[in-house]
Design a protein around this motif. Structure first.
Motif, PDB file in Angstrom:
ATOM      1  N   GLU A   2      34.193  61.727  66.742  1.00 39.93           N
ATOM      2  CA  GLU A   2      34.387  61.569  65.308  1.00 39.93           C
ATOM      3  C   GLU A   2      35.727  62.162  64.887  1.00 39.93           C
ATOM      4  OE1 GLU A   2      31.149  63.073  62.987  1.00 39.93           O
ATOM      5  OE2 GLU A   2      29.951  61.294  63.379  1.00 39.93           O
ATOM      6  N   VAL A   3      36.447  61.409  64.060  1.00 38.93           N
ATOM      7  CA  VAL A   3      37.759  61.823  63.583  1.00 38.93           C
ATOM      8  C   VAL A   3      37.751  61.687  62.056  1.00 38.93           C
ATOM      9  CG1 VAL A   3      40.235  61.329  63.690  1.00 38.93           C
ATOM     10  CG2 VAL A   3      38.812  60.952  65.704  1.00 38.93           C
ATOM     11  N   PRO A   4      38.256  62.678  61.336  1.00 34.40           N
ATOM     12  CA  PRO A   4      38.341  62.538  59.882  1.00 34.40           C
ATOM     13  C   PRO A   4      39.187  61.332  59.489  1.00 34.40           C
ATOM     14  CG  PRO A   4      38.754  64.816  60.543  1.00 34.40           C
ATOM     15  CD  PRO A   4      38.737  63.989  61.796  1.00 34.40           C
ATOM     16  N   LYS A   5      38.714  60.616  58.479  1.00 38.27           N
ATOM     17  CA  LYS A   5      39.403  59.402  58.034  1.00 38.27           C
ATOM     18  C   LYS A   5      40.874  59.670  57.728  1.00 38.27           C
ATOM     19  CE  LYS A   5      38.550  57.714  53.872  1.00 38.27           C
ATOM     20  NZ  LYS A   5      37.976  56.917  52.760  1.00 38.27           N
ATOM     21  N   ALA A   6      41.173  60.794  57.109  1.00 32.54           N
ATOM     22  CA  ALA A   6      42.558  61.094  56.727  1.00 32.54           C
ATOM     23  C   ALA A   6      43.492  61.078  57.933  1.00 32.54           C
ATOM     24  CB  ALA A   6      42.627  62.440  56.018  1.00 32.54           C
ATOM     25  N   MET A   7      43.022  61.562  59.073  1.00 30.68           N
ATOM     26  CA  MET A   7      43.860  61.582  60.281  1.00 30.68           C
ATOM     27  C   MET A   7      44.118  60.161  60.781  1.00 30.68           C
ATOM     28  SD  MET A   7      42.406  64.904  62.241  1.00 30.68           S
ATOM     29  CE  MET A   7      43.911  65.436  63.048  1.00 30.68           C
ATOM     30  N   ILE A   8      43.099  59.326  60.710  1.00 35.62           N
ATOM     31  CA  ILE A   8      43.244  57.927  61.131  1.00 35.62           C
ATOM     32  C   ILE A   8      44.213  57.204  60.184  1.00 35.62           C
ATOM     33  CG2 ILE A   8      42.040  55.723  61.449  1.00 35.62           C
ATOM     34  CD1 ILE A   8      41.201  57.746  63.539  1.00 35.62           C
ATOM     35  N   VAL A   9      44.036  57.429  58.891  1.00 32.58           N
ATOM     36  CA  VAL A   9      44.897  56.768  57.899  1.00 32.58           C
ATOM     37  C   VAL A   9      46.360  57.153  58.116  1.00 32.58           C
ATOM     38  CG1 VAL A   9      45.424  56.631  55.428  1.00 32.58           C
ATOM     39  CG2 VAL A   9      43.062  56.440  56.203  1.00 32.58           C
ATOM     40  N   LYS A  31      34.107  59.882  58.047  1.00 28.71           N
ATOM     41  CA  LYS A  31      34.228  60.301  59.445  1.00 28.71           C
ATOM     42  C   LYS A  31      34.182  59.038  60.286  1.00 28.71           C
ATOM     43  CE  LYS A  31      33.242  64.971  59.565  1.00 28.71           C
ATOM     44  NZ  LYS A  31      34.283  65.807  60.046  1.00 28.71           N
ATOM     45  N   VAL A  32      35.236  58.795  61.022  1.00 27.42           N
ATOM     46  CA  VAL A  32      35.330  57.592  61.848  1.00 27.42           C
ATOM     47  C   VAL A  32      34.859  57.920  63.255  1.00 27.42           C
ATOM     48  CG1 VAL A  32      36.898  55.843  62.760  1.00 27.42           C
ATOM     49  CG2 VAL A  32      37.291  56.791  60.476  1.00 27.42           C
ATOM     50  N   ASP A  33      33.836  57.207  63.701  1.00 25.50           N
ATOM     51  CA  ASP A  33      33.371  57.334  65.085  1.00 25.50           C
ATOM     52  C   ASP A  33      34.175  56.326  65.892  1.00 25.50           C
ATOM     53  OD1 ASP A  33      31.944  56.732  67.555  1.00 25.50           O
ATOM     54  OD2 ASP A  33      30.328  57.955  66.729  1.00 25.50           O
ATOM     55  N   THR A  34      35.007  56.817  66.794  1.00 27.56           N
ATOM     56  CA  THR A  34      35.945  55.931  67.492  1.00 27.56           C
ATOM     57  C   THR A  34      35.262  54.888  68.367  1.00 27.56           C
ATOM     58  OG1 THR A  34      36.241  57.513  69.298  1.00 27.56           O
ATOM     59  CG2 THR A  34      37.797  57.635  67.449  1.00 27.56           C
ATOM     60  N   GLU A  35      34.017  55.130  68.742  1.00 30.21           N
ATOM     61  CA  GLU A  35      33.300  54.132  69.537  1.00 30.21           C
ATOM     62  C   GLU A  35      32.549  53.152  68.635  1.00 30.21           C
ATOM     63  OE1 GLU A  35      30.998  55.994  72.640  1.00 30.21           O
ATOM     64  OE2 GLU A  35      32.679  57.277  73.170  1.00 30.21           O
ATOM     65  N   GLY A  56      43.544  64.611  72.992  1.00 23.65           N
ATOM     66  CA  GLY A  56      43.183  65.289  74.231  1.00 23.65           C
ATOM     67  C   GLY A  56      41.703  65.223  74.566  1.00 23.65           C
ATOM     68  N   GLY A  57      41.033  64.174  74.115  1.00 24.55           N
ATOM     69  CA  GLY A  57      39.611  64.009  74.403  1.00 24.55           C
ATOM     70  C   GLY A  57      38.708  64.880  73.557  1.00 24.55           C
ATOM     71  N   GLN A  58      39.286  65.636  72.644  1.00 25.62           N
ATOM     72  CA  GLN A  58      38.519  66.532  71.765  1.00 25.62           C
ATOM     73  C   GLN A  58      38.545  65.981  70.339  1.00 25.62           C
ATOM     74  OE1 GLN A  58      36.954  69.382  72.882  1.00 25.62           O
ATOM     75  NE2 GLN A  58      37.597  68.780  74.924  1.00 25.62           N
ATOM     76  N   ALA A  59      37.408  66.018  69.682  1.00 30.28           N
ATOM     77  CA  ALA A  59      37.378  65.622  68.278  1.00 30.28           C
ATOM     78  C   ALA A  59      38.145  66.657  67.466  1.00 30.28           C
ATOM     79  CB  ALA A  59      35.935  65.526  67.790  1.00 30.28           C
ATOM     80  N   PRO A  60      39.099  66.206  66.657  1.00 29.87           N
ATOM     81  CA  PRO A  60      39.855  67.156  65.839  1.00 29.87           C
ATOM     82  C   PRO A  60      38.968  67.762  64.758  1.00 29.87           C
ATOM     83  CG  PRO A  60      40.430  64.927  65.260  1.00 29.87           C
ATOM     84  CD  PRO A  60      39.507  64.842  66.440  1.00 29.87           C
ATOM     85  N   SER A  61      39.276  68.969  64.340  1.00 26.79           N
ATOM     86  CA  SER A  61      38.469  69.590  63.297  1.00 26.79           C
ATOM     87  C   SER A  61      38.889  69.042  61.938  1.00 26.79           C
ATOM     88  CB  SER A  61      38.626  71.100  63.308  1.00 26.79           C
ATOM     89  OG  SER A  61      39.911  71.459  62.869  1.00 26.79           O
ATOM     90  N   ALA A  62      37.942  68.991  61.051  1.00 28.73           N
ATOM     91  CA  ALA A  62      38.222  68.487  59.707  1.00 28.73           C
ATOM     92  C   ALA A  62      38.859  69.558  58.847  1.00 28.73           C
ATOM     93  CB  ALA A  62      36.929  67.988  59.063  1.00 28.73           C
ATOM     94  N   GLY A  63      38.920  70.805  59.345  1.00 28.37           N
ATOM     95  CA  GLY A  63      39.367  71.947  58.607  1.00 28.37           C
ATOM     96  C   GLY A  63      40.739  71.854  58.129  1.00 28.37           C
TER      97      GLY A  63
END
Length: 63
Positions: A2-9, A31-35, A56-63
């Motif tokens: 899962e990646v926060p939408k803002a990071m994807i945008v 929250k975007v689930d990449t799969e 790096g294979g890790q879900a980024p924090s939303a913080g």
């Protein structure tokens, strides 16, 4: 992953410009689930593999 939408945008903005980024901001979940959301990501030129590599294979924090 899962990646926060803002990071994807922001990735879309850098790759495809503001118009596509604004479109994605309206369409993507918070929250975007990449799969699960792979088809949506592909629409914007991103893939689960690309994002996994970027983070790096890790879900980024939303913080």
């Amino acid at each position: 992953m899962e990646v926060p939408k803002a990071m994807i945008v922001e990735k879309i903005r850098g790759k495809s410009g503001a118009e596509k980024a604004n479109e994605a901001d309206k369409e993507l979940p918070d929250k975007v689930d990449t799969e699960t959301d792979a088809a949506l990501l592909e629409k914007y030129g991103l893939s689960h593999e690309d994002l996994s590599e970027d983070f790096g294979g890790q879900a980024p924090s939303a913080g």
